[in-house]
Design an enzyme around this catalytic site. Sequence first.
Site, PDB file in Angstrom:
ATOM      1  NE  ARG A 108      43.500 -29.747  20.194  1.00  0.00           N
ATOM      2  CZ  ARG A 108      42.396 -29.452  20.865  1.00  0.00           C
ATOM      3  NH1 ARG A 108      42.469 -29.010  22.114  1.00  0.00           N
ATOM      4  NH2 ARG A 108      41.215 -29.567  20.283  1.00  0.00           N
TER       5      ARG A 108
ATOM      6  CB  CYS B 103      39.099 -23.010  22.036  1.00  0.00           C
ATOM      7  SG  CYS B 103      37.447 -23.263  22.723  1.00  0.00           S
TER       8      CYS B 103
END
Length: 283
Positions: free
Chosen positions: A183, A239
């Site tokens: 990601r 995050c």
Amino acid sequence: MTYETLIAVDALKDMLASGADVLIFDCEFELGAPDKGHDIYLKGHIPGARYAHLDEDLASPPDGSNGRHPLPAPVAMVAWLRAQGLRKGQQVVAYDSNGGAWAARLWWLLRWLGHAPVAVLDGGKPAWVDAGLPLETSTPQVAASGDFEPGDPLVPGPVNAAEVRANIDTRAAKVLDARDPSRFAGTPNPLDPVAGHIPGARNRFFRDNLGADGRFRPAGDLASEFIALLGEAPAILQCGSGVTACHNALAMAVAGLPAGRLYPGSWSEWIADPARPVATGSD
């Protein structure tokens, strides 16, 4: 004895056996299936544990521009904690079945509200079960509301998107991204309509804080790895939505390092504004 970062299964077992004053929260959750965590809780949890729902209890409602899990308003968080029976100075233990990924959010929130005796169960529910310890299915009742009062924050205040944007130019702090490497690098993911990372960020996947047994790695190992990423710079922790970034905050506390500042909106907030820059690749 109080615990402010991690607590071992044996220590929690002894506390419960002795009747010590401890409030336990089960933070089980699954992204994409918001009700599954509570269902798992109902099928078996550590005796006396109450359930903390990531979306409903540990976050405020998103508005499309502030990320998937905005911080709860302090007044709302305090009211919820009192409703769970939390008292001043009471030991809190949070756990999940995902290496502390969700429990660390509650740890950070309580530190933010000035509550020192809060720890994450090292190894979580799997370690408890592996030790042959019992689970229960009944939901504990709160005998009386707690008298918890917020105090001075024990973690640095969070940063907002404007501060993170300014840091791209100044590089005064190092941004650590707790998402998995794919990601971070920009591989498309159903959670995010835009892939990549904040320019200048470094990847510190939260699972790298754990050993093969699901427990946190030794403090010295964690310290050396975070120092290699940060150097002398302070940290901004992010995050996908400000949740697993708290796992890195906990790991840094375990390592005895200066606390980083949480970017609660994280990637899900960052990409809500197409004017904010995006980088791809592993660096």
